[in-house]
Design an enzyme around this catalytic site. Structure first.
Site, PDB file in Angstrom:
ATOM      1  N   PRO A  71       0.834  -1.212   0.000  1.00  0.00           N
ATOM      2  CA  PRO A  71       0.000   0.000   0.000  1.00  0.00           C
ATOM      3  C   PRO A  71       0.866   1.258   0.000  1.00  0.00           C
ATOM      4  O   PRO A  71       1.857   1.334   0.724  1.00  0.00           O
ATOM      5  CB  PRO A  71      -0.794  -0.104   1.304  1.00  0.00           C
ATOM      6  N   GLU A  72       0.512   2.211  -0.856  1.00  0.00           N
ATOM      7  CA  GLU A  72       1.229   3.482  -0.926  1.00  0.00           C
ATOM      8  C   GLU A  72       0.300   4.580  -0.408  1.00  0.00           C
ATOM      9  O   GLU A  72      -0.782   4.290   0.101  1.00  0.00           O
ATOM     10  CB  GLU A  72       1.670   3.748  -2.368  1.00  0.00           C
ATOM     11  N   LYS A 121       3.588   6.361   4.476  1.00  0.00           N
ATOM     12  CA  LYS A 121       2.818   5.124   4.372  1.00  0.00           C
ATOM     13  C   LYS A 121       2.477   4.557   5.754  1.00  0.00           C
ATOM     14  O   LYS A 121       2.057   3.407   5.867  1.00  0.00           O
ATOM     15  CB  LYS A 121       3.624   4.076   3.590  1.00  0.00           C
ATOM     16  N   HIS A 138      -4.741 -15.785   9.005  1.00  0.00           N
ATOM     17  CA  HIS A 138      -3.709 -14.741   8.953  1.00  0.00           C
ATOM     18  C   HIS A 138      -4.091 -13.484   9.733  1.00  0.00           C
ATOM     19  O   HIS A 138      -3.501 -12.434   9.523  1.00  0.00           O
ATOM     20  CB  HIS A 138      -3.337 -14.354   7.503  1.00  0.00           C
ATOM     21  N   ARG A 189       1.989 -12.235   4.620  1.00  0.00           N
ATOM     22  CA  ARG A 189       3.445 -12.437   4.584  1.00  0.00           C
ATOM     23  C   ARG A 189       4.147 -11.988   5.861  1.00  0.00           C
ATOM     24  O   ARG A 189       5.351 -12.180   6.015  1.00  0.00           O
ATOM     25  CB  ARG A 189       4.030 -11.753   3.347  1.00  0.00           C
ATOM     26  N   ARG A 242      14.258  -1.651  -8.672  1.00  0.00           N
ATOM     27  CA  ARG A 242      12.829  -1.973  -8.763  1.00  0.00           C
ATOM     28  C   ARG A 242      12.399  -2.121 -10.215  1.00  0.00           C
ATOM     29  O   ARG A 242      12.853  -1.374 -11.091  1.00  0.00           O
ATOM     30  CB  ARG A 242      11.986  -0.838  -8.134  1.00  0.00           C
TER      31      ARG A 242
END
Ligand SMILES: [Zn+2]
Length: 282
Positions: free
Chosen positions: A2-3, A57, A91, A111, A261
């Protein structure tokens, strides 16, 4: 990951639920996601959430006992409002309950790179010095942006990804902003005309504001607080479109590596600027 637009969407979504609510219970299933040095998670019980805000963020909860929580979702973290009739999701690593409320706030992360950090008042005061974040791209003025960016000696993509330069941009939005600004991701800021820098600034603000209105981009894991996907991914021009034709010129979108990237761009619309920065013709 998420940005800025996704995190802003989460913050705006959380406010009506948890602003001024008192934490009555906190269940932690995976202790390693709670980062704390001085404050036990038990100290959060009975405190009221005085404010919810975004720093880059990061999602920040200001608590009535002067502690702060910083939630960083990293790759796959999610903050979800859940009602008792909804199924428990795998999770889910922490659950906040609130006085007199049926809903709970769940932290879920497949993750497990994300975390909830607890700061004492003293630790919170020191944090900006220990982890300096640049200004928010939606708050920075053009003159500040221009003055700061033209001094950078790295490729433009690397500069925009740097959270100490501006806090909140990541791979998706940097690629999209550079495409709409017609700037090659490997350009050096010194080679950009002042018109190009101005266009970059205006485009950055426009792309981010549009993405917030459309509640962010869902590529894999990002979901809003009620589990809803974002809508900005349908507007992506380059990110995730490698080998698809550019919507403006038909050239196939290419993918290269910049600043470590994967970077998508249109080789025709985003030409690499050569030569030194010069005064723009009148
Ligand atoms: Zn193109």
């Amino acid at each position: 990951m998420p940005e800025l637009p996704e995190v802003e969407t989460i913050v705006q979504g959380l406010r009506p639920y948890i602003f001024k609510r008192k934490i009555s219970h906190l269940k932690i299933f995976l202790p390693k996601i709670i980062h704390t040095k001085k404050v036990s998670p038990n100290h959060l019980i009975g405190t009221t959430i005085e404010n919810i805000s975004r720093l880059g963020k990061n999602i920040i909860f200001q608590l009535s006992n002067e502690c702060h929580l910083r939630v960083h979702l990293k790759m796959t973290g999610q903050l979800l409002i859940k009602f008792p009739e909804e199924d428990f999701q795998k999770h889910t690593h922490a659950i906040f309950s609130f006085d007199g409320e049926r809903f709970k706030l769940n932290y879920r992360d497949i993750r497990k790179f994300g975390f909830i950090q607890i700061f004492s008042a003293e630790e919170w005061e020191k944090w900006p010095k220990e982890s300096p974040l640049g200004p928010d791209p939606l708050e920075v003025t053009f003159s500040f942006f221009e003055e700061k960016i033209i001094k950078q000696k790295r490729m433009i993509k690397s500069v925009l990804l740097d959270q100490t330069f501006l806090a909140g941009l990541g791979n998706i939005y940097v690629d999209e902003i550079l495409y709409h600004s017609k700037i090659h991701p490997q350009s050096l800021p010194i080679n950009l005309s002042s018109n190009a820098v101005q266009e970059l600034y205006q485009t950055m603000v426009k792309v981010l504001k549009t993405a917030i209105l459309l509640r962010g981009s869902t590529i894999r894991d990002y979901l809003g607080i009620s589990g809803e996907a974002g809508n900005y991914q349908s507007k992506h021009q380059v990110y995730g479109r490698v080998n698809a034709p550019c919507h403006k010129c038909g050239t196939l979108i290419r993918k290269i590596k910049v600043a470590g990237r994967g970077t998508c761009f249109c080789p025709t619309c985003q030409k690499l600027e050569q030569g030194r920065r010069q005064a723009d013709p009148l």
